[in-house]
Write an enzyme that holds these catalytic residues in place. Structure first.
Site, PDB file in Angstrom:
ATOM      1  N   GLU A  85       0.865  -1.175   0.000  1.00 28.53           N
ATOM      2  CA  GLU A  85       0.000   0.000   0.000  1.00 28.53           C
ATOM      3  C   GLU A  85       0.905   1.230   0.000  1.00 28.53           C
ATOM      4  O   GLU A  85       1.675   1.443   0.938  1.00 28.53           O
ATOM      5  CB  GLU A  85      -0.891  -0.029   1.240  1.00 28.53           C
ATOM      6  CG  GLU A  85      -1.979   1.008   1.267  1.00 28.53           C
ATOM      7  CD  GLU A  85      -2.813   0.899   2.537  1.00 28.53           C
ATOM      8  OE1 GLU A  85      -3.320   1.947   2.970  1.00 28.53           O
ATOM      9  OE2 GLU A  85      -2.931  -0.202   3.105  1.00 28.53           O
ATOM     10  N   ASP A 131      -5.390   9.486   9.407  1.00 22.23           N
ATOM     11  CA  ASP A 131      -4.111   8.948   9.865  1.00 22.23           C
ATOM     12  C   ASP A 131      -3.729   9.486  11.234  1.00 22.23           C
ATOM     13  O   ASP A 131      -3.981  10.642  11.567  1.00 22.23           O
ATOM     14  CB  ASP A 131      -3.013   9.268   8.843  1.00 22.23           C
ATOM     15  CG  ASP A 131      -3.170   8.458   7.578  1.00 22.23           C
ATOM     16  OD1 ASP A 131      -3.012   7.227   7.655  1.00 22.23           O
ATOM     17  OD2 ASP A 131      -3.474   9.041   6.524  1.00 22.23           O
TER      18      ASP A 131
END
Length: 259
Positions: free
Chosen positions: A48, A59
């Site tokens: 990824e 995040d």
């Protein structure tokens, strides 16, 4: 090798997929490529590749630092896709591009889809694009990976299943990415809830960092995503770049042994 075939092969061998997240071209392109080769050598099954963004809402603290690091280096979606093409030439791992939606919208959906295909990107994750809007990108012929959370309703789970994705990214806990302890039984119940609706493979992410966590979800999830734990190694060894790839390879080996 594309994602569906790789996951099917692993399922036949009763292995979990080890999915590694790494920020594109950070600390620099050549070292990042060395790190990706090391992840592949260490047993990583899918890669990824993150695109740095100024406001990475999904995040946690560690990965957020890498977004800002990349932005300071002048990295953006175009450069991320250029780097993805280098990754495609350097390794055999199925390649998933992780990008927030605003840079995609600014680039234009047609151009983004074409550049993804040219770079050899196998699938795309857009964490801030709601499930009911993923059709905007699905119409471009891209393989899209939907994200679900423990709070996802049955109708949202059905919406993800209806996309017929290569896999579903199951966020392990409410909140953002990061290394943490995980409520094992709650997560297993959540995965079973998704499994009752969808036959797609399930990858568990957000908070996976230790071998015992991989062991705990073996047989429940089809894969685990490792991100913040790898990012912490990159931060620790940035000043000793000759050692960095080897440390990433060792971490992948330790996690893969229990998959």
């Amino acid at each position: 090798m594309e994602i569906r075939n790789r996951l099917a092969q692993l399922r036949e061998k009763e292995e979990m997929a080890l999915i590694a997240f790494i920020m594109a071209a950070v600390p620099d392109e050549d070292l990042c490529l060395d790190c990706i080769r090391a992840l592949e050598q260490g047993g990583c099954d899918l890669l990824e590749l993150g695109v740095p963004f100024t406001d990475p809402l999904a995040d946690g603290e560690v990965i957020e630092r890498f977004h800002h690091w990349g932005v300071r280096l002048g990295l953006n979606l175009k450069r991320g896709l250029d780097f993805a093409a280098r990754v495609r030439a350097a390794c055999q791992l199925p390649l998933i591009l992780f990008s927030y939606y605003n840079p995609i919208l600014q680039m234009g959906l047609d151009r983004f889809a074409g550049d993804c295909r040219s770079a050899g990107v196998d699938a795309v994750i857009v964490p801030d694009l709601p499930l009911d809007e993923l059709g905007r990108l699905a119409g471009q012929g891209l393989e899209l990976i939907p994200m679900l959370a423990p709070s996802s309703t049955l109708s949202r789970i059905q919406m993800a299943a209806d996309l017929d994705p290569a896999f579903i990214y199951c966020v392990s806990v409410r909140g953002v990415t990061g290394v943490r302890s995980l409520p094992e039984m709650e997560i297993k119940d959540y995965l079973q809830k998704v499994r009752r609706v969808s036959t797609a493979p399930l990858a568990l992410g957000f908070g996976i960092s230790q071998p015992e966590q991989v062991r705990a979800f073996r047989g429940q999830a089809d894969g685990v995503v490792i991100g913040s734990a790898l990012a912490q190694i990159i931060e620790e060894y940035e000043s000793r770049p000759a050692l960095l790839p080897g440390m990433l390879e060792k971490r992948c080996q330790a996690l893969k042994l229990l998959s």
